[in-house]
Design a protein around this motif. Sequence first.
Motif, short mmCIF file in Angstrom:
data_model
loop_
_atom_site.label_atom_id
_atom_site.label_comp_id
_atom_site.label_asym_id
_atom_site.label_seq_id
_atom_site.Cartn_x
_atom_site.Cartn_y
_atom_site.Cartn_z
N ARG A 1 2.35 -3.99 -13.11
CA ARG A 1 2.01 -4.12 -11.69
C ARG A 1 0.95 -5.20 -11.54
O ARG A 1 -0.07 -5.18 -12.21
CB ARG A 1 1.49 -2.78 -11.14
CG ARG A 1 1.00 -2.83 -9.71
CD ARG A 1 0.68 -1.41 -9.22
NE ARG A 1 -0.07 -1.46 -7.98
CZ ARG A 1 -1.41 -1.37 -7.90
NH1 ARG A 1 -2.12 -1.20 -9.01
NH2 ARG A 1 -2.02 -1.43 -6.74
N LEU B 1 9.08 -2.77 -11.42
CA LEU B 1 8.91 -1.65 -10.49
C LEU B 1 10.20 -0.85 -10.37
O LEU B 1 10.17 0.40 -10.39
CB LEU B 1 8.49 -2.17 -9.11
CG LEU B 1 8.43 -1.13 -7.99
CD1 LEU B 1 7.41 -0.05 -8.30
CD2 LEU B 1 8.11 -1.81 -6.65
N ASP C 1 3.98 -3.62 -3.71
CA ASP C 1 3.53 -2.70 -4.76
C ASP C 1 2.13 -3.04 -5.23
O ASP C 1 1.36 -2.14 -5.61
CB ASP C 1 4.51 -2.75 -5.93
CG ASP C 1 4.14 -1.81 -7.05
OD1 ASP C 1 3.94 -0.61 -6.77
OD2 ASP C 1 4.02 -2.27 -8.20
N SER C 2 1.78 -4.32 -5.23
CA SER C 2 0.43 -4.70 -5.66
C SER C 2 -0.63 -4.11 -4.74
O SER C 2 -1.79 -3.92 -5.16
CB SER C 2 0.29 -6.23 -5.70
OG SER C 2 0.41 -6.78 -4.39
N ASN D 1 0.94 0.52 -4.74
CA ASN D 1 1.16 1.26 -5.99
C ASN D 1 2.20 2.37 -5.80
O ASN D 1 1.89 3.56 -5.79
CB ASN D 1 -0.15 1.86 -6.52
CG ASN D 1 -0.04 2.29 -7.98
OD1 ASN D 1 1.06 2.31 -8.55
ND2 ASN D 1 -1.15 2.65 -8.57
N PHE D 2 3.47 1.96 -5.68
CA PHE D 2 4.55 2.91 -5.42
C PHE D 2 4.73 3.91 -6.56
O PHE D 2 5.11 5.06 -6.32
CB PHE D 2 5.86 2.15 -5.19
CG PHE D 2 5.87 1.34 -3.93
CD1 PHE D 2 5.56 1.93 -2.71
CD2 PHE D 2 6.17 -0.01 -3.95
CE1 PHE D 2 5.58 1.20 -1.54
CE2 PHE D 2 6.19 -0.76 -2.78
CZ PHE D 2 5.88 -0.15 -1.58
N ARG D 3 4.49 3.51 -7.81
CA ARG D 3 4.68 4.44 -8.92
C ARG D 3 3.74 5.63 -8.78
O ARG D 3 4.13 6.77 -9.04
CB ARG D 3 4.42 3.73 -10.25
CG ARG D 3 5.39 2.61 -10.58
CD ARG D 3 4.96 1.93 -11.88
NE ARG D 3 5.70 0.72 -12.14
CZ ARG D 3 5.39 -0.46 -11.63
NH1 ARG D 3 4.38 -0.59 -10.80
NH2 ARG D 3 6.11 -1.53 -11.94
#
Length: 297
Positions: A192, A233, A273-274, A277-279
Amino acid sequence: MRAVAEFVMKSRGRAIGSAVATAFVPVLSLVSCAIVALVWLRMGRNEGIKVLLAAAIPGLYYWLGLGSPDVLLALIGAAVLAEVLHSQQGWSRMLLIGAFLASLVALSVQWLSPDMLREVINLLLDQGGLAQQYNLSASDQEQLRLMFGLLLNGVITGVQLIMLIVSMALARWWQGLLYNPGGFQQEFHALRLPAWSGLVLPLVMVVVASGQSWLMPVIPVLVVPHLIAGLALIHGIFGIKQYNSFWLGLLYVTLLFALPYMSVLLVLIALADSLMNFRHRLAPPPPPPPRDGDGES
């Protein structure tokens, strides 16, 4: 592929011989870079430099004899990025350093000869119908030729960077197979980019739009880290949700046939995502801590 890694790591002589032999074949230079990176990652800087110096001989031949520096630059780039990974700085740092170095290359190295570049641009303007479709004047066409030339140089550099990253992934995968099973998958799924990196690409695009067209070759290069981060991702989400790998294969097939659209989508996903932070948001909640008396009779 495991057999190749095992053969290379048997001795320094095998590593040097394999790196030199594959560097002499331009199609296999990706494997040569992976061999240099594997030795660097596993054995350290001293052994990696020895393999690099030997593999650089074909690179020097192609550069000085044929005027093509791509093999030598790829080998040097593999060594630099392997040092980044070896010093535990992570994949995100490696991608950003690779993009920075590739940006310098895009601004300083002309991949196509002037005659070949002119032929390619004329093909786009004339047979592509741009000049007639938009009724461009001679000065407009000349300006467009200049812009196409700069952009094409950046695209070629971006492709070179992608191939270098593939070499690094191959080297890290080999290292995982031999010494750390599952390590590469864990690293790649967690890739990420930092939030600040998402500002660089839009900023460069604004600067180019304001008239600094000399920076145009940098744009395709800066897309590459976000493209890789977007793929990471998707892999990470598939790992978290335990989705069928068939859909992941379908993603790559779609990427081949709809590359421009899928690339834009992956870059946008990586930019988001940066920041978000989807994870972390999709990961299952941790199990509750045991209460007093749990497990006691």
